[in-house]
Design a protein around this motif. Structure first.
Motif, PDB file in Angstrom:
ATOM      1  N   THR A 155       0.894  -1.107   0.041  1.00 49.45           N
ATOM      2  CA  THR A 155       0.129  -0.065  -0.190  1.00 49.45           C
ATOM      3  C   THR A 155       0.834   1.234  -0.021  1.00 49.45           C
ATOM      4  OG1 THR A 155      -1.857   0.899   1.175  1.00 49.45           O
ATOM      5  CG2 THR A 155      -0.019   0.023   2.510  1.00 49.45           C
ATOM      6  N   GLU A 156       0.350   2.304  -0.580  1.00 47.33           N
ATOM      7  CA  GLU A 156       0.967   3.539  -0.531  1.00 47.33           C
ATOM      8  C   GLU A 156       1.142   4.180   0.804  1.00 47.33           C
ATOM      9  OE1 GLU A 156      -0.440   5.814  -3.566  1.00 47.33           O
ATOM     10  OE2 GLU A 156       0.018   4.557  -5.248  1.00 47.33           O
TER      11      GLU A 156
ATOM     12  N   TYR B 205       1.571   7.994   2.372  1.00 50.73           N
ATOM     13  CA  TYR B 205       1.707   9.515   2.235  1.00 50.73           C
ATOM     14  C   TYR B 205       2.457  10.133   3.258  1.00 50.73           C
ATOM     15  CZ  TYR B 205      -1.857   8.456  -1.349  1.00 50.73           C
ATOM     16  OH  TYR B 205      -2.530   7.943  -2.587  1.00 50.73           O
TER      17      TYR B 205
END
Length: 396
Positions: free
Chosen positions: A18-19, A21
């Protein structure tokens, strides 16, 4: 090591990624980020949509027809033709009124030519038609001769008027002469006129009727102003005050093209008349109007070029009481006008109609037609409704 690497690769297939941020609490970075965003937005809105009108679909396959009609009369009185009145049947070629037309402004007439034997008068071109012919001058080099064997019988004279007969004709006391030819005699006079015969053609008018159609949008228009005034076309002339009048004065056309009519009429030339239709079909049809421009298409350096001007020859044939044919040869100088039409039409893009407005379902229902067949229950096929024009779509 190889087994370990393959095992790690296999197990990585079951990993979940998953990214992440990172929010940078930095005003300078934040301001720069928003400036870049606003610049991209300004480009899309200002340049793509407002200036280039990227929301519009365009049609450049302009269909056009041009009909021309000239008016004007002139009176001349010359030693060769006598008193004569000239009307459109005399000076307009071809008479059908096409997009390319020729207005004769000057001519050299050689009357009463008959097929016979005569000297190929190789005289130097003179400004005076009364200059006597001098056999042996260098106007037609292939016609020069010293003896009969220089004039091979049956051989055509290069850049001449006929076929050699085998005789060399000389003036008394001359050492050089000119070949005798079988031709339409007497041969054409070789001189350049000093002034145009039909200089008054500067005041003639041409009516240019242009009909155009943008097939993609089923839009048609003419360059004639819609008016209830029946006398409008009889009195108007194209100018800055009347930009939509389709009647032009020939002298004005040449002047707008950067030329002088009297100078151009002497030896001829070519003028281009450009009609440009750039129509925003989102607006009312009355806003779609032509724009005219004019240019000279031939060589402007008339005094320095041996190939300057525009001319051609034609003949009028007759038969005398004895049944012998004869003709009048005319070398016509004049101005050729080429009417060229181009343009494009632009209309509101389907993408906006189909997806970005409240009534998009209604527009999609009109654009997509359901077609039933025996093999498939239905097939949605995008077809433009042939009964709708841009005006009708805009009014929905």
């Amino acid at each position: 090591m190889g087994q370990v690497a393959w095992k790690a690769l296999f197990l990585s297939l079951f990993d979940y990624k998953t990214e992440k941020y990172v929010i940078a609490k930095n005003k300078k970075v934040g301001v720069l980020y928003r400036v870049v965003q606003l610049s991209i937005l300004a480009y899309l809105v200002g340049w793509v949509f407002v200036v280039k009108k990227g929301y519009q679909d365009t049609d450049t396959s302009l269909q056009s027809s041009v009909i021309t009609k000239l008016k004007g009369v002139a009176f001349t009185n010359t030693s060769e033709l006598g008193e004569r009145l000239w009307d459109v049947a005399d000076y307009v070629i071809p008479p059908q009124g096409e997009s390319v037309f020729f207005v004769m402004t000057n001519l050299i007439v050689t009357p009463n030519q008959r097929q016979a034997m005569c000297p190929e008068v190789g005289r130097t071109e003179s400004l005076d038609p009364q200059t006597p012919a001098k056999p042996g001058s260098a106007s037609i080099p292939d016609a020069l001769c010293d003896k009969d064997t220089d004039c091979l019988e049956g051989e055509a004279v290069v850049a001449g008027n006929g076929v050699k007969t085998g005789r060399c004709l000389k003036d008394r006391g001359s050492t050089r002469g000119t070949c005798e030819i079988l031709a339409w005699c007497p041969v054409e006079k070789r001189y350049k006129p000093k002034k145009p015969l039909l200089g008054s053609a500067e005041n003639f008018t041409v009516y240019i009727k242009n009909s155009i159609r943008f097939p993609k949008f089923k839009f048609s228009k003419m360059n004639v102003l819609a008016t209830d005034n029946e006398s409008y076309l009889k009195t108007c002339r194209y100018s800055q005050e009347h930009p939509y009048c389709p009647i032009f004065v020939l002298g004005n056309i040449v002047r707008w093209a950067g030329g002088n009519f009297q100078e151009m009429a002497l030896e001829g030339g070519v003028i281009g008349i450009q009609i440009e239709w750039n129509c925003d079909l989102d607006k009312a049809p009355s806003e779609c109007n032509p724009h005219y421009s004019f240019s000279r298409l031939d060589n402007k350096s008339a005094e320095t070029s041996i190939s300057s001007g525009y001319n051609f020859r034609f003949a009028k044939y007759y038969r005398d009481a004895e049944g012998v044919d004869y003709r009048t040869l005319i070398k016509a100088y004049g101005i050729r006008f080429d009417v060229m039409v181009n343009g494009k039409g632009a209309f509101f893009c389907d993408l906006v109609l189909l997806y970005l407005i409240k009534k998009s379902n209604f527009y999609r229902g009109k654009k997509y037609e359901e077609v039933k067949s025996s093999s498939r229950k239905s097939l949605s096929s995008p077809t433009l409704n042939g009964n709708q024009s841009p005006d009708q779509l805009g009014g929905l």
